[in-house]
Motif scaffolding. Structure first.
Motif, PDB file in Angstrom:
ATOM      1  N   LEU A  20      33.148  58.016 -13.189  1.00  0.00           N
ATOM      2  CA  LEU A  20      34.338  57.365 -12.652  1.00  0.00           C
ATOM      3  C   LEU A  20      35.449  57.606 -13.670  1.00  0.00           C
ATOM      4  O   LEU A  20      35.250  57.381 -14.865  1.00  0.00           O
ATOM      5  N   GLU A  21      36.608  58.094 -13.220  1.00  0.00           N
ATOM      6  CA  GLU A  21      37.722  58.359 -14.124  1.00  0.00           C
ATOM      7  C   GLU A  21      38.850  57.349 -13.936  1.00  0.00           C
ATOM      8  O   GLU A  21      39.565  57.036 -14.881  1.00  0.00           O
ATOM      9  N   ALA A  22      39.018  56.862 -12.724  1.00  0.00           N
ATOM     10  CA  ALA A  22      40.050  55.857 -12.442  1.00  0.00           C
ATOM     11  C   ALA A  22      39.560  54.980 -11.301  1.00  0.00           C
ATOM     12  O   ALA A  22      38.672  55.364 -10.535  1.00  0.00           O
ATOM     13  N   LEU A  23      40.160  53.807 -11.207  1.00  0.00           N
ATOM     14  CA  LEU A  23      39.800  52.867 -10.153  1.00  0.00           C
ATOM     15  C   LEU A  23      41.061  52.163  -9.675  1.00  0.00           C
ATOM     16  O   LEU A  23      41.847  51.680 -10.491  1.00  0.00           O
ATOM     17  N   ALA A  24      41.247  52.127  -8.365  1.00  0.00           N
ATOM     18  CA  ALA A  24      42.351  51.380  -7.763  1.00  0.00           C
ATOM     19  C   ALA A  24      41.764  50.144  -7.099  1.00  0.00           C
ATOM     20  O   ALA A  24      40.681  50.205  -6.502  1.00  0.00           O
ATOM     21  N   ILE A  25      42.462  49.024  -7.225  1.00  0.00           N
ATOM     22  CA  ILE A  25      42.004  47.758  -6.660  1.00  0.00           C
ATOM     23  C   ILE A  25      43.151  47.160  -5.861  1.00  0.00           C
ATOM     24  O   ILE A  25      44.302  47.169  -6.317  1.00  0.00           O
ATOM     25  N   SER A  26      42.822  46.616  -4.683  1.00  0.00           N
ATOM     26  CA  SER A  26      43.833  45.966  -3.853  1.00  0.00           C
ATOM     27  C   SER A  26      43.244  44.698  -3.258  1.00  0.00           C
ATOM     28  O   SER A  26      42.074  44.665  -2.876  1.00  0.00           O
ATOM     29  N   THR A  27      44.077  43.662  -3.193  1.00  0.00           N
ATOM     30  CA  THR A  27      43.644  42.403  -2.608  1.00  0.00           C
ATOM     31  C   THR A  27      44.853  41.548  -2.257  1.00  0.00           C
ATOM     32  O   THR A  27      45.943  41.761  -2.788  1.00  0.00           O
ATOM     33  N   MET A  28      44.641  40.593  -1.367  1.00  0.00           N
ATOM     34  CA  MET A  28      45.675  39.611  -1.033  1.00  0.00           C
ATOM     35  C   MET A  28      45.193  38.214  -1.430  1.00  0.00           C
ATOM     36  O   MET A  28      45.734  37.214  -0.975  1.00  0.00           O
ATOM     37  N   ARG A  29      44.174  38.139  -2.262  1.00  0.00           N
ATOM     38  CA  ARG A  29      43.605  36.864  -2.695  1.00  0.00           C
ATOM     39  C   ARG A  29      44.642  36.037  -3.435  1.00  0.00           C
ATOM     40  O   ARG A  29      45.468  36.589  -4.146  1.00  0.00           O
ATOM     41  N   PRO A  30      44.563  34.736  -3.347  1.00  0.00           N
ATOM     42  CA  PRO A  30      45.455  33.889  -4.151  1.00  0.00           C
ATOM     43  C   PRO A  30      45.228  34.177  -5.641  1.00  0.00           C
ATOM     44  O   PRO A  30      44.101  34.178  -6.110  1.00  0.00           O
ATOM     45  N   GLY A  31      46.277  34.488  -6.364  1.00  0.00           N
ATOM     46  CA  GLY A  31      46.165  34.795  -7.782  1.00  0.00           C
ATOM     47  C   GLY A  31      45.848  36.244  -8.067  1.00  0.00           C
ATOM     48  O   GLY A  31      45.955  36.689  -9.201  1.00  0.00           O
ATOM     49  N   GLY A  32      45.441  37.003  -7.048  1.00  0.00           N
ATOM     50  CA  GLY A  32      45.166  38.421  -7.226  1.00  0.00           C
ATOM     51  C   GLY A  32      43.975  38.685  -8.126  1.00  0.00           C
ATOM     52  O   GLY A  32      43.120  37.826  -8.357  1.00  0.00           O
ATOM     53  N   VAL A  33      43.918  39.903  -8.665  1.00  0.00           N
ATOM     54  CA  VAL A  33      42.864  40.333  -9.578  1.00  0.00           C
ATOM     55  C   VAL A  33      43.524  41.115 -10.705  1.00  0.00           C
ATOM     56  O   VAL A  33      44.416  41.919 -10.464  1.00  0.00           O
ATOM     57  N   CYS A  34      43.068  40.859 -11.934  1.00  0.00           N
ATOM     58  CA  CYS A  34      43.532  41.661 -13.081  1.00  0.00           C
ATOM     59  C   CYS A  34      42.379  42.555 -13.511  1.00  0.00           C
ATOM     60  O   CYS A  34      41.217  42.135 -13.490  1.00  0.00           O
ATOM     61  N   ALA A  35      42.705  43.798 -13.883  1.00  0.00           N
ATOM     62  CA  ALA A  35      41.682  44.765 -14.267  1.00  0.00           C
ATOM     63  C   ALA A  35      42.083  45.461 -15.552  1.00  0.00           C
ATOM     64  O   ALA A  35      43.264  45.679 -15.817  1.00  0.00           O
ATOM     65  N   GLN A  36      41.079  45.793 -16.344  1.00  0.00           N
ATOM     66  CA  GLN A  36      41.290  46.485 -17.613  1.00  0.00           C
ATOM     67  C   GLN A  36      40.143  47.469 -17.801  1.00  0.00           C
ATOM     68  O   GLN A  36      38.977  47.116 -17.636  1.00  0.00           O
ATOM     69  N   ALA A  37      40.474  48.729 -18.137  1.00  0.00           N
ATOM     70  CA  ALA A  37      39.460  49.770 -18.299  1.00  0.00           C
ATOM     71  C   ALA A  37      39.288  50.137 -19.757  1.00  0.00           C
ATOM     72  O   ALA A  37      40.246  50.193 -20.517  1.00  0.00           O
ATOM     73  N   HIS A  38      38.031  50.391 -20.137  1.00  0.00           N
ATOM     74  CA  HIS A  38      37.722  50.979 -21.446  1.00  0.00           C
ATOM     75  C   HIS A  38      37.464  52.449 -21.172  1.00  0.00           C
ATOM     76  O   HIS A  38      36.524  52.807 -20.456  1.00  0.00           O
ATOM     77  N   VAL A  39      38.323  53.327 -21.727  1.00  0.00           N
ATOM     78  CA  VAL A  39      38.303  54.747 -21.417  1.00  0.00           C
ATOM     79  C   VAL A  39      37.905  55.553 -22.654  1.00  0.00           C
ATOM     80  O   VAL A  39      38.305  55.233 -23.776  1.00  0.00           O
ATOM     81  N   GLN A  40      37.129  56.595 -22.434  1.00  0.00           N
ATOM     82  CA  GLN A  40      36.708  57.534 -23.487  1.00  0.00           C
ATOM     83  C   GLN A  40      37.911  57.958 -24.321  1.00  0.00           C
ATOM     84  O   GLN A  40      38.955  58.317 -23.797  1.00  0.00           O
ATOM     85  N   ASP A  41      37.775  57.923 -25.644  1.00  0.00           N
ATOM     86  CA  ASP A  41      38.788  58.342 -26.622  1.00  0.00           C
ATOM     87  C   ASP A  41      40.051  57.487 -26.630  1.00  0.00           C
ATOM     88  O   ASP A  41      40.966  57.754 -27.402  1.00  0.00           O
ATOM     89  N   GLN A  42      40.139  56.475 -25.786  1.00  0.00           N
ATOM     90  CA  GLN A  42      41.324  55.615 -25.751  1.00  0.00           C
ATOM     91  C   GLN A  42      41.005  54.167 -26.073  1.00  0.00           C
ATOM     92  O   GLN A  42      41.857  53.443 -26.555  1.00  0.00           O
ATOM     93  N   GLY A  43      39.802  53.733 -25.741  1.00  0.00           N
ATOM     94  CA  GLY A  43      39.458  52.320 -25.897  1.00  0.00           C
ATOM     95  C   GLY A  43      39.995  51.523 -24.728  1.00  0.00           C
ATOM     96  O   GLY A  43      40.203  52.045 -23.637  1.00  0.00           O
ATOM     97  N   TRP A  44      40.243  50.227 -24.974  1.00  0.00           N
ATOM     98  CA  TRP A  44      40.713  49.348 -23.906  1.00  0.00           C
ATOM     99  C   TRP A  44      42.172  49.640 -23.584  1.00  0.00           C
ATOM    100  O   TRP A  44      43.022  49.643 -24.453  1.00  0.00           O
ATOM    101  N   GLN A  45      42.446  49.899 -22.324  1.00  0.00           N
ATOM    102  CA  GLN A  45      43.827  50.025 -21.861  1.00  0.00           C
ATOM    103  C   GLN A  45      44.380  48.628 -21.637  1.00  0.00           C
ATOM    104  O   GLN A  45      43.644  47.649 -21.628  1.00  0.00           O
TER     105      GLN A  45
END
Length: 197
Positions: A98-123
């Motif tokens: 997996l290289e990227a991930l898109a997330i969509s929702t209409m939930r109250p408060g939404g969703v927050c996402a953070q990726a740990h990527v090779q050679d970059q660490g936490w975005q």
């Protein structure tokens, strides 16, 4: 005679100029070639929602839809959690990261996402807001997503399929909580993801 003196003076100035251009300087070397600026970090943009995903989110506001960018495949298309069935993105048994991930929702408060990527660490963390969708990870750089953090104000579960590990245990958040799937510091890619709203 004056012409000869001017000729030598001009030749000497040109020689000094060329010498100055090729001399090393502190912290690097000078050269006649311009230095290219560093390449900017690629910004991943979430693909447009499919009509089916939009309809599912209108029917059930707790739905979470995901779209994975997979090695050698590209964006797979939107998959949504429905009636307590998980949305599954990525591949299993094909050894594709997996290289990227898109997330969509209409939930109250939404969703927050953070990726740990090779050679970059936490975005940095990105949250669904009025736009409704976010994308994390990288695209076009052949970097694996190694771990993922999701946080939300309403319950959410996720499970990652990790290279050489298989499916990890299902991680669920309670109300305002955060979950983390994948691995950090082991150079293993997430190959698939299940998200259950």
């Amino acid at each position: 005679m004056a012409k000869l003196v001017n000729f030598f003076r001009t030749a000497a100035m040109v020689s000094l100029t060329l010498t100055a251009i090729s001399l090393p300087v502190a912290g690097g070397s000078a050269s006649a070639a311009p230095v290219a600026p560093p390449a900017p970090q690629a910004v991943v943009k979430a693909p447009l929602l499919s009509p089916a995903a939009k309809m599912q989110m209108r029917r059930d506001r707790t739905t979470v839809c995901v779209n994975a960018h997979v090695q050698n495949v590209g964006w797979q298309g939107w998959r949504c959690s429905t009636n307590r069935k998980p949305a599954i993105a990525g591949t299993v048994g094909r050894s594709l990261r997996l290289e990227a991930l898109a997330i969509s929702t209409m939930r109250p408060g939404g969703v927050c996402a953070q990726a740990h990527v090779q050679d970059q660490g936490w975005q940095r963390s990105k949250c669904t807001g009025r736009a409704g969708n976010v994308a994390i990870g990288t695209q076009g750089r052949s970097l694996r997503m190694e771990a993922l953090r999701l946080s939300t104000r309403t319950p959410l579960c996720a499970q990652a399929h990790v290279a050489t590990v298989g499916w990890q245990k299902l991680e669920c958040s309670r109300r305002a909580g955060q979950i983390q799937v994948g691995t950090v510091g082991r150079s293993l890619s997430i190959e698939a993801l299940r998200v259950l709203a």
